[in-house]
Design a protein around this motif. Sequence first.
Motif, PDB file in Angstrom:
ATOM      1  N   ARG A 166      41.150  -2.162  37.643  1.00  0.00           N
ATOM      2  CA  ARG A 166      40.986  -2.462  39.063  1.00  0.00           C
ATOM      3  C   ARG A 166      42.074  -1.841  39.935  1.00  0.00           C
ATOM      4  O   ARG A 166      41.814  -1.454  41.072  1.00  0.00           O
ATOM      5  CB  ARG A 166      40.977  -3.981  39.275  1.00  0.00           C
ATOM      6  CG  ARG A 166      39.740  -4.676  38.728  1.00  0.00           C
ATOM      7  CD  ARG A 166      39.860  -6.181  38.869  1.00  0.00           C
ATOM      8  NE  ARG A 166      40.039  -6.593  40.256  1.00  0.00           N
ATOM      9  CZ  ARG A 166      39.053  -6.765  41.125  1.00  0.00           C
ATOM     10  NH1 ARG A 166      37.804  -6.545  40.750  1.00  0.00           N
ATOM     11  NH2 ARG A 166      39.300  -7.153  42.356  1.00  0.00           N
ATOM     12  N   GLN A 167      43.290  -1.740  39.416  1.00  0.00           N
ATOM     13  CA  GLN A 167      44.409  -1.324  40.258  1.00  0.00           C
ATOM     14  C   GLN A 167      45.107  -0.052  39.794  1.00  0.00           C
ATOM     15  O   GLN A 167      45.987   0.458  40.489  1.00  0.00           O
ATOM     16  CB  GLN A 167      45.438  -2.464  40.334  1.00  0.00           C
ATOM     17  CG  GLN A 167      44.862  -3.763  40.861  1.00  0.00           C
ATOM     18  CD  GLN A 167      45.910  -4.847  40.983  1.00  0.00           C
ATOM     19  OE1 GLN A 167      47.073  -4.584  41.269  1.00  0.00           O
ATOM     20  NE2 GLN A 167      45.507  -6.092  40.770  1.00  0.00           N
ATOM     21  N   GLY A 168      44.762   0.446  38.629  1.00  0.00           N
ATOM     22  CA  GLY A 168      45.386   1.670  38.156  1.00  0.00           C
ATOM     23  C   GLY A 168      46.599   1.411  37.273  1.00  0.00           C
ATOM     24  O   GLY A 168      47.047   0.276  37.095  1.00  0.00           O
ATOM     25  N   VAL A 169      47.140   2.499  36.752  1.00  0.00           N
ATOM     26  CA  VAL A 169      48.249   2.403  35.804  1.00  0.00           C
ATOM     27  C   VAL A 169      49.513   1.870  36.461  1.00  0.00           C
ATOM     28  O   VAL A 169      50.342   1.217  35.825  1.00  0.00           O
ATOM     29  CB  VAL A 169      48.518   3.792  35.176  1.00  0.00           C
ATOM     30  CG1 VAL A 169      49.678   3.732  34.194  1.00  0.00           C
ATOM     31  CG2 VAL A 169      47.268   4.310  34.482  1.00  0.00           C
ATOM     32  N   THR A 170      49.676   2.125  37.747  1.00  0.00           N
ATOM     33  CA  THR A 170      50.924   1.751  38.425  1.00  0.00           C
ATOM     34  C   THR A 170      51.064   0.253  38.667  1.00  0.00           C
ATOM     35  O   THR A 170      52.107  -0.183  39.157  1.00  0.00           O
ATOM     36  CB  THR A 170      51.025   2.475  39.778  1.00  0.00           C
ATOM     37  OG1 THR A 170      49.887   2.121  40.591  1.00  0.00           O
ATOM     38  CG2 THR A 170      51.048   3.980  39.579  1.00  0.00           C
ATOM     39  N   THR A 171      50.043  -0.525  38.331  1.00  0.00           N
ATOM     40  CA  THR A 171      50.105  -1.955  38.630  1.00  0.00           C
ATOM     41  C   THR A 171      51.250  -2.660  37.914  1.00  0.00           C
ATOM     42  O   THR A 171      51.778  -3.650  38.414  1.00  0.00           O
ATOM     43  CB  THR A 171      48.767  -2.631  38.266  1.00  0.00           C
ATOM     44  OG1 THR A 171      48.815  -4.005  38.636  1.00  0.00           O
ATOM     45  CG2 THR A 171      48.503  -2.535  36.767  1.00  0.00           C
ATOM     46  N   LEU A 172      51.633  -2.160  36.742  1.00  0.00           N
ATOM     47  CA  LEU A 172      52.733  -2.781  36.004  1.00  0.00           C
ATOM     48  C   LEU A 172      54.079  -2.131  36.302  1.00  0.00           C
ATOM     49  O   LEU A 172      55.093  -2.506  35.713  1.00  0.00           O
ATOM     50  CB  LEU A 172      52.463  -2.724  34.495  1.00  0.00           C
ATOM     51  CG  LEU A 172      51.248  -3.511  34.005  1.00  0.00           C
ATOM     52  CD1 LEU A 172      51.122  -3.414  32.492  1.00  0.00           C
ATOM     53  CD2 LEU A 172      51.330  -4.967  34.437  1.00  0.00           C
ATOM     54  N   TRP A 173      54.082  -1.163  37.212  1.00  0.00           N
ATOM     55  CA  TRP A 173      55.337  -0.505  37.590  1.00  0.00           C
ATOM     56  C   TRP A 173      55.718  -0.815  39.029  1.00  0.00           C
ATOM     57  O   TRP A 173      56.633  -0.199  39.577  1.00  0.00           O
ATOM     58  CB  TRP A 173      55.213   1.010  37.395  1.00  0.00           C
ATOM     59  CG  TRP A 173      55.041   1.392  35.964  1.00  0.00           C
ATOM     60  CD1 TRP A 173      53.868   1.579  35.302  1.00  0.00           C
ATOM     61  CD2 TRP A 173      56.075   1.614  34.997  1.00  0.00           C
ATOM     62  NE1 TRP A 173      54.105   1.909  33.990  1.00  0.00           N
ATOM     63  CE2 TRP A 173      55.449   1.941  33.774  1.00  0.00           C
ATOM     64  CE3 TRP A 173      57.476   1.575  35.059  1.00  0.00           C
ATOM     65  CZ2 TRP A 173      56.164   2.221  32.620  1.00  0.00           C
ATOM     66  CZ3 TRP A 173      58.192   1.855  33.907  1.00  0.00           C
ATOM     67  CH2 TRP A 173      57.542   2.176  32.704  1.00  0.00           C
ATOM     68  N   LYS A 174      55.026  -1.765  39.634  1.00  0.00           N
ATOM     69  CA  LYS A 174      55.331  -2.104  41.025  1.00  0.00           C
ATOM     70  C   LYS A 174      56.719  -2.740  41.120  1.00  0.00           C
ATOM     71  O   LYS A 174      57.152  -3.480  40.235  1.00  0.00           O
ATOM     72  CB  LYS A 174      54.278  -3.063  41.579  1.00  0.00           C
ATOM     73  CG  LYS A 174      54.073  -4.329  40.760  1.00  0.00           C
ATOM     74  CD  LYS A 174      52.861  -5.082  41.243  1.00  0.00           C
ATOM     75  CE  LYS A 174      52.551  -6.274  40.336  1.00  0.00           C
ATOM     76  NZ  LYS A 174      51.297  -6.937  40.708  1.00  0.00           N
ATOM     77  N   GLY A 175      57.384  -2.423  42.201  1.00  0.00           N
ATOM     78  CA  GLY A 175      58.715  -2.971  42.416  1.00  0.00           C
ATOM     79  C   GLY A 175      59.818  -2.282  41.645  1.00  0.00           C
ATOM     80  O   GLY A 175      60.976  -2.702  41.717  1.00  0.00           O
ATOM     81  N   LEU A 176      59.482  -1.207  40.918  1.00  0.00           N
ATOM     82  CA  LEU A 176      60.508  -0.523  40.124  1.00  0.00           C
ATOM     83  C   LEU A 176      61.608   0.046  41.014  1.00  0.00           C
ATOM     84  O   LEU A 176      62.799  -0.059  40.695  1.00  0.00           O
ATOM     85  CB  LEU A 176      59.874   0.589  39.290  1.00  0.00           C
ATOM     86  CG  LEU A 176      60.835   1.456  38.467  1.00  0.00           C
ATOM     87  CD1 LEU A 176      61.607   0.608  37.468  1.00  0.00           C
ATOM     88  CD2 LEU A 176      60.088   2.573  37.754  1.00  0.00           C
ATOM     89  N   GLY A 177      61.207   0.636  42.138  1.00  0.00           N
ATOM     90  CA  GLY A 177      62.201   1.214  43.042  1.00  0.00           C
ATOM     91  C   GLY A 177      63.174   0.176  43.561  1.00  0.00           C
ATOM     92  O   GLY A 177      64.394   0.401  43.594  1.00  0.00           O
ATOM     93  N   SER A 178      62.661  -0.977  43.958  1.00  0.00           N
ATOM     94  CA  SER A 178      63.541  -2.022  44.485  1.00  0.00           C
ATOM     95  C   SER A 178      64.438  -2.601  43.397  1.00  0.00           C
ATOM     96  O   SER A 178      65.600  -2.928  43.645  1.00  0.00           O
ATOM     97  CB  SER A 178      62.704  -3.138  45.123  1.00  0.00           C
ATOM     98  OG  SER A 178      61.927  -3.815  44.150  1.00  0.00           O
ATOM     99  N   VAL A 179      63.908  -2.708  42.179  1.00  0.00           N
ATOM    100  CA  VAL A 179      64.724  -3.211  41.066  1.00  0.00           C
ATOM    101  C   VAL A 179      65.890  -2.269  40.787  1.00  0.00           C
ATOM    102  O   VAL A 179      67.033  -2.704  40.593  1.00  0.00           O
ATOM    103  CB  VAL A 179      63.855  -3.385  39.802  1.00  0.00           C
ATOM    104  CG1 VAL A 179      64.730  -3.649  38.581  1.00  0.00           C
ATOM    105  CG2 VAL A 179      62.874  -4.530  39.985  1.00  0.00           C
ATOM    106  N   LEU A 180      65.611  -0.965  40.786  1.00  0.00           N
ATOM    107  CA  LEU A 180      66.674   0.010  40.549  1.00  0.00           C
ATOM    108  C   LEU A 180      67.682   0.016  41.695  1.00  0.00           C
ATOM    109  O   LEU A 180      68.888   0.172  41.471  1.00  0.00           O
ATOM    110  CB  LEU A 180      66.070   1.403  40.367  1.00  0.00           C
ATOM    111  CG  LEU A 180      65.205   1.605  39.121  1.00  0.00           C
ATOM    112  CD1 LEU A 180      64.638   3.017  39.081  1.00  0.00           C
ATOM    113  CD2 LEU A 180      66.005   1.331  37.851  1.00  0.00           C
TER     114      LEU A 180
END
Length: 252
Positions: free
Chosen positions: A72-86
């Motif tokens: 439904r949302q694509g591969v990036t659904t489990l990588w959301k917020g990575l930029g803010s975490v870093l």
Amino acid sequence: MEISPEEAKSQKGCAVKKYVGVGVGIASLITENLLSHPFVVLRRQCQIQNNSTRYHLLPVTLLPVIVHLHRRQGVTTLWKGLGSVLMVRGMTLAVEDLITKFTPWPNTTLAIITPFYSASLVETVQSDIASEKPGIFDVFKDGVCRLVNWGSSQKGRMLPVWALVVPTVFHGLLKYLFSLVVRGGALPRDLMDQTSSQEIELTATLVGLFSADVAFYPLETILHRLHLQGTRTITDNLDSGYEVTPILTSYE
């Protein structure tokens, strides 16, 4: 001036050890902050869903949910917020380095980072299909907004930052000390080879981090729910992976 074979061999050994040390550091950084991020997203989403009918105590029960989310949302659904975490990670290291230069209290970093941690947490759990995509620097904007409103909440039932600082610092310190104890117990005392020592040190560090995550999972669950209280976050429903659900705070 000619270099003796012994000196050349010694210099070569030092160079190898240096590269091994750099490689171990990079591997640790990648493992801790990049490869583990999808698991962090799933863990946080499981923690905040207080009305869920499935607790996913065994990771295998999440597999069909992950498949549905990807469809439904694509591969990036489990990588959301990575930029803010870093970004929060980098900010933590920078503030900690700055504080240690002027004060003997590096642990106060957790208190300073708390509002930005809250903003980053929201980005890692909100649904991609039901929420506006966050900008690169939104974590700073939202964090500053919560920091400015230190003594009062911005809206509704959102907790003020001062109420979150103490549990956040307490959780961070306990988790850090626990990981140090586990890491120290996993390291052998009589290891002489430096290359092997660095490899074992990396393994011991990962074991310490994993053990701390498991041991303090219940406390982290409470902490994350406090951070999200009143934020009106909409997250993916992990019962099925097909729907979204709002994180609502109710008092009974």
